[in-house]
Write a protein that holds these residues in place. Structure first.
Motif, PDB file in Angstrom:
ATOM      1  N   GLY A 193       0.802  -1.212   0.000  1.00  0.00           N
ATOM      2  CA  GLY A 193       0.000   0.000   0.000  1.00  0.00           C
ATOM      3  C   GLY A 193       0.836   1.263   0.000  1.00  0.00           C
ATOM      4  O   GLY A 193       0.320   2.344   0.167  1.00  0.00           O
ATOM      5  N   THR A 194       2.164   1.165  -0.195  1.00  0.00           N
ATOM      6  CA  THR A 194       3.018   2.343  -0.208  1.00  0.00           C
ATOM      7  C   THR A 194       3.250   2.781  -1.637  1.00  0.00           C
ATOM      8  O   THR A 194       3.869   2.066  -2.405  1.00  0.00           O
ATOM      9  N   PRO A 195       2.744   3.955  -2.055  1.00  0.00           N
ATOM     10  CA  PRO A 195       2.902   4.386  -3.439  1.00  0.00           C
ATOM     11  C   PRO A 195       4.360   4.599  -3.798  1.00  0.00           C
ATOM     12  O   PRO A 195       5.153   5.067  -2.999  1.00  0.00           O
ATOM     13  N   GLY A 196       4.704   4.263  -5.032  1.00  0.00           N
ATOM     14  CA  GLY A 196       6.032   4.537  -5.547  1.00  0.00           C
ATOM     15  C   GLY A 196       7.059   3.492  -5.184  1.00  0.00           C
ATOM     16  O   GLY A 196       8.221   3.630  -5.529  1.00  0.00           O
ATOM     17  N   THR A 197       6.681   2.427  -4.484  1.00  0.00           N
ATOM     18  CA  THR A 197       7.629   1.378  -4.137  1.00  0.00           C
ATOM     19  C   THR A 197       7.524   0.255  -5.143  1.00  0.00           C
ATOM     20  O   THR A 197       6.524  -0.454  -5.183  1.00  0.00           O
ATOM     21  N   PRO A 198       8.525   0.063  -6.013  1.00  0.00           N
ATOM     22  CA  PRO A 198       8.443  -0.963  -7.047  1.00  0.00           C
ATOM     23  C   PRO A 198       8.628  -2.352  -6.471  1.00  0.00           C
ATOM     24  O   PRO A 198       9.034  -2.531  -5.327  1.00  0.00           O
ATOM     25  N   GLY A 199       8.360  -3.357  -7.326  1.00  0.00           N
ATOM     26  CA  GLY A 199       8.566  -4.726  -6.893  1.00  0.00           C
ATOM     27  C   GLY A 199       7.278  -5.436  -6.596  1.00  0.00           C
ATOM     28  O   GLY A 199       6.202  -4.858  -6.619  1.00  0.00           O
ATOM     29  N   GLY A 200       7.403  -6.734  -6.295  1.00  0.00           N
ATOM     30  CA  GLY A 200       6.210  -7.530  -5.975  1.00  0.00           C
ATOM     31  C   GLY A 200       5.300  -7.640  -7.170  1.00  0.00           C
ATOM     32  O   GLY A 200       5.711  -7.921  -8.265  1.00  0.00           O
ATOM     33  N   GLY A 201       3.995  -7.418  -6.972  1.00  0.00           N
ATOM     34  CA  GLY A 201       3.016  -7.560  -8.041  1.00  0.00           C
ATOM     35  C   GLY A 201       2.545  -6.225  -8.558  1.00  0.00           C
ATOM     36  O   GLY A 201       1.362  -6.042  -8.801  1.00  0.00           O
ATOM     37  N   ASP A 202       3.468  -5.269  -8.725  1.00  0.00           N
ATOM     38  CA  ASP A 202       3.076  -3.918  -9.130  1.00  0.00           C
ATOM     39  C   ASP A 202       2.240  -3.911 -10.398  1.00  0.00           C
ATOM     40  O   ASP A 202       1.177  -3.301 -10.450  1.00  0.00           O
ATOM     41  N   GLU A 203       2.734  -4.567 -11.452  1.00  0.00           N
ATOM     42  CA  GLU A 203       2.045  -4.540 -12.730  1.00  0.00           C
ATOM     43  C   GLU A 203       0.669  -5.189 -12.631  1.00  0.00           C
ATOM     44  O   GLU A 203      -0.257  -4.812 -13.333  1.00  0.00           O
ATOM     45  N   ASN A 204       0.517  -6.165 -11.760  1.00  0.00           N
ATOM     46  CA  ASN A 204      -0.762  -6.867 -11.626  1.00  0.00           C
ATOM     47  C   ASN A 204      -1.822  -6.028 -10.922  1.00  0.00           C
ATOM     48  O   ASN A 204      -2.998  -6.392 -10.930  1.00  0.00           O
ATOM     49  N   LEU A 205      -1.406  -4.941 -10.283  1.00  0.00           N
ATOM     50  CA  LEU A 205      -2.350  -4.127  -9.530  1.00  0.00           C
ATOM     51  C   LEU A 205      -2.682  -2.805 -10.214  1.00  0.00           C
ATOM     52  O   LEU A 205      -3.381  -1.976  -9.653  1.00  0.00           O
ATOM     53  N   ARG A 206      -2.207  -2.617 -11.412  1.00  0.00           N
ATOM     54  CA  ARG A 206      -2.521  -1.395 -12.141  1.00  0.00           C
ATOM     55  C   ARG A 206      -3.981  -1.422 -12.590  1.00  0.00           C
ATOM     56  O   ARG A 206      -4.578  -2.491 -12.739  1.00  0.00           O
ATOM     57  N   PRO A 207      -4.605  -0.265 -12.837  1.00  0.00           N
ATOM     58  CA  PRO A 207      -5.929  -0.249 -13.471  1.00  0.00           C
ATOM     59  C   PRO A 207      -5.858  -1.039 -14.774  1.00  0.00           C
ATOM     60  O   PRO A 207      -4.909  -0.881 -15.549  1.00  0.00           O
TER      61      PRO A 207
END
Length: 283
Positions: A193-207
């Protein structure tokens, strides 16, 4: 002697005129060989579910943690929800809920819209498809298709393209967290839930477009902040099934200004509810 033939002649003329009139009317009505007009088929759904009863109490308690802390009467009132005021309940209905907990407040709303085409040459489904595409285009999903040609049935979208601003409602580029990237991947892209922190499933959580939900569906994730108040995240899931369009909005605002709502949790729960509502409509 001349009087009688005159009467007979008038009677004969009257009969002749009457017969001619009847014959011409019959010919005009029959119109043999005229073109056949084909009317577009009606939509699958003729009614809408009762929105405030569409979500089970157990699901509401999970989505609104603060409800469990309320006294029984207040809890029952909170679970009943507030129906949306509409002027045609055969066409559009909705309901909303809200609950406050010590650490955050959460809100939920659902809307059902049954689309009817008043053009005999355009089906209800086609009209609903057109309205859904407008909603998807308005969401400005990252890497979405050309406006007016939004894919259905979970067609994949690209990861490139111009991204919408994280705070399009407030118009501010920064939120005090030190992040210089206002894109959705910054606001909606971390399980922590921290904006701007890359990694993990970032791309999977985009609109994005959502697979396997109705005939077409998409998810939007918006993080907003006004002045020094806490950040508020709203996840929206919109889907179409035949001639009905459903919108689920699920949001959270933490009590602490420094805390950012968890994108993954809100997205998972909003999608799960949307899939349940798709089953409710099909029953």
């Amino acid at each position: 002697m001349a009087y009688v033939p005159g009467v007979a002649l008038l009677a004969a003329l009257a009969v002749g005129c009457s017969a001619g009139s009847d014959g011409s009317a019959t010919d005009a009505d029959s119109k043999p060989g005229g073109p056949t007009v084909t009317t577009a088929p009606p939509g699958k759904y003729r009614t809408l579910p009762a929105p405030c009863r569409a979500v089970p109490s157990s699901t509401l308690k999970d989505l609104l943690p603060g409800v469990a802390e309320l006294p029984r009467q207040q809890q029952e009132k909170a679970l009943r929800g507030s129906p949306t005021i509409t002027y045609d309940t055969d066409r559009k209905v909705g309901c909303s809920w809200k609950a406050d907990a010590p650490d955050s407040s959460r809100n939920l709303s659902i809307d059902f819209e049954r689309v009817v085409s008043y053009d005999p040459l355009v089906s209800d489904d086609d009209r609903a498809r057109s309205l859904y595409v407008k909603k998807e285009n308005a969401a400005e999903l990252p890497g979405s298709s050309t406006p007016g040609t939004a894919p259905e049935k979970g067609a994949p979208t690209g990861t490139g393209g111009e991204e919408k601003g994280q705070e399009k409602e407030t118009g501010k580029a920064g939120d005090g967290t030190g992040s210089a990237d206002p894109s959705p991947s910054a606001s909606a892209g971390t399980s922590s839930g921290t904006p701007g922190t890359p990694g993990g499933g970032d791309e999977n959580l985009r609109p994005r477009v959502v697979d396997g939900l109705g005939d077409a569906a998409f998810l939007d994730d918006l993080l907003t902040r006004a002045g020094s108040t806490a950040q508020h995240r709203t996840v929206s899931v919109v889907f179409r099934t035949s001639n009905v369009i459903v919108t689920v909005r699920y949001g959270e605002q933490p009590a602490l200004v420094t805390k950012v709502p968890d994108s993954k949790e809100l997205q998972d729960k909003a999608q799960a509810l949307a899939r349940k509502l798709a089953e409710v409509i099909s029953e």
